[in-house]
Design an enzyme around this catalytic site. Structure first.
Site, PDB file in Angstrom:
ATOM      1  N   ASP A   1      16.285  36.268  81.737  1.00  0.00           N
ATOM      2  CA  ASP A   1      15.990  34.853  81.892  1.00  0.00           C
ATOM      3  C   ASP A   1      16.961  34.130  80.950  1.00  0.00           C
ATOM      4  O   ASP A   1      17.412  34.704  79.960  1.00  0.00           O
ATOM      5  CB  ASP A   1      14.529  34.590  81.482  1.00  0.00           C
ATOM      6  CG  ASP A   1      14.224  33.112  81.442  1.00  0.00           C
ATOM      7  OD1 ASP A   1      14.524  32.422  82.434  1.00  0.00           O
ATOM      8  OD2 ASP A   1      13.701  32.644  80.408  1.00  0.00           O
TER       9      ASP A   1
HETATM   10 MG   LIG Z   1      12.566  30.801  80.299  1.00  0.00          MG
END
Ligand SMILES: [Mg+2]
Length: 233
Positions: free
Chosen positions: A8
């Protein structure tokens, strides 16, 4: 053995809160909206998280959440909600202006380069994420970049991860690890995809979502230890 890491970006590699605050402060001046206080920024952040969760649950479209969060924030502070659309358009550009890495994030990505396949998996917009990945040099470190707007599905949807697996080739689920700060998009997405999950929790938040977390870390440098530990399991 872990052969691929899905990273991420916002809140995991890059400190999103710092970039968000800088962009909003700059735009408050440009749009003549007065001063955006720390308290207002905190309020905006909470609204923003709530809107992204509505997107994750499929309750709103991305254009609706992008503009809606600012419309709600402005209305709550007695500011004109009708500037939300123009404000958001400018925000998508400004967001890429401030780059702030979490400690050891850049070094860890560099250390793993060439040893494992590294992919960015992000729910941000194509415009903001492309600028940010270029400005930070992160696009040089990733083997693949998956932005939900281009993929056509958002984490934690399995459709997002199906696309990742189609592109990166033949990896067993057991060889793939996702690292992210969000329980509802990253950890849930990893669980849906049947891969290993590592929760980056730098502010030591309570785990308030019933989702599988294989490892929890508060420093990105610990990812290499997690990978080593998973290899022994
Ligand atoms: Mg994030």
């Amino acid at each position: 053995m872990i052969k691929a890491v899905l990273w991420d970006v916002d809140g995991t590699i890059l400190n999103f809160l710092v970039a968000e605050a800088a962009a909003i402060r700059k735009l408050f001046a440009e749009f003549h909206l007065g001063t955006c206080t720390d308290e207002m920024l905190g309020q905006y952040s909470a609204i923003n998280v709530r809107y992204w969760q509505m997107l994750e649950r499929g309750e709103m479209t991305k254009p609706q959440i992008l503009v809606g969060r600012f419309a709600e924030f402005f209305a709550a502070n007695g500011l004109p909600a009708d500037v939300a659309e123009a404000f958001n358009a400018a925000y998508q550009i400004r967001l890429g202006d401030t780059i702030c890495f979490y400690d050891h994030a850049e070094q860890t990505l560099k250390a793993l380069q060439g040893k494992v396949l590294q992919c960015a998996v992000t729910n941000g917009t194509k415009l903001a994420q492309t600028r940010k990945l270029a400005a930070s040099g992160l696009n040089e470190l990733f083997d693949y970049i998956f932005i939900s707007e281009e993929v056509g599905a958002e984490k934690p949807a399995i459709a997002f991860f199906d696309r990742v697996f189609r592109e990166i080739g033949s990896f067993h689920q057991n060889e793939v690890l996702i690292v992210g700060d969000s329980l509802t998009s990253d950890m849930r997405g990893g669980e849906n995809a049947g891969i290993h999950t590592c929760w980056f929790n730098p502010y030591h938040k309570t785990k308030d979502v019933d989702v599988r977390v294989d490892a929890e870390i508060d420093d990105i440098a610990a990812v290499t230890d997690v990978m080593r530990r998973l290899a022994d399991v």
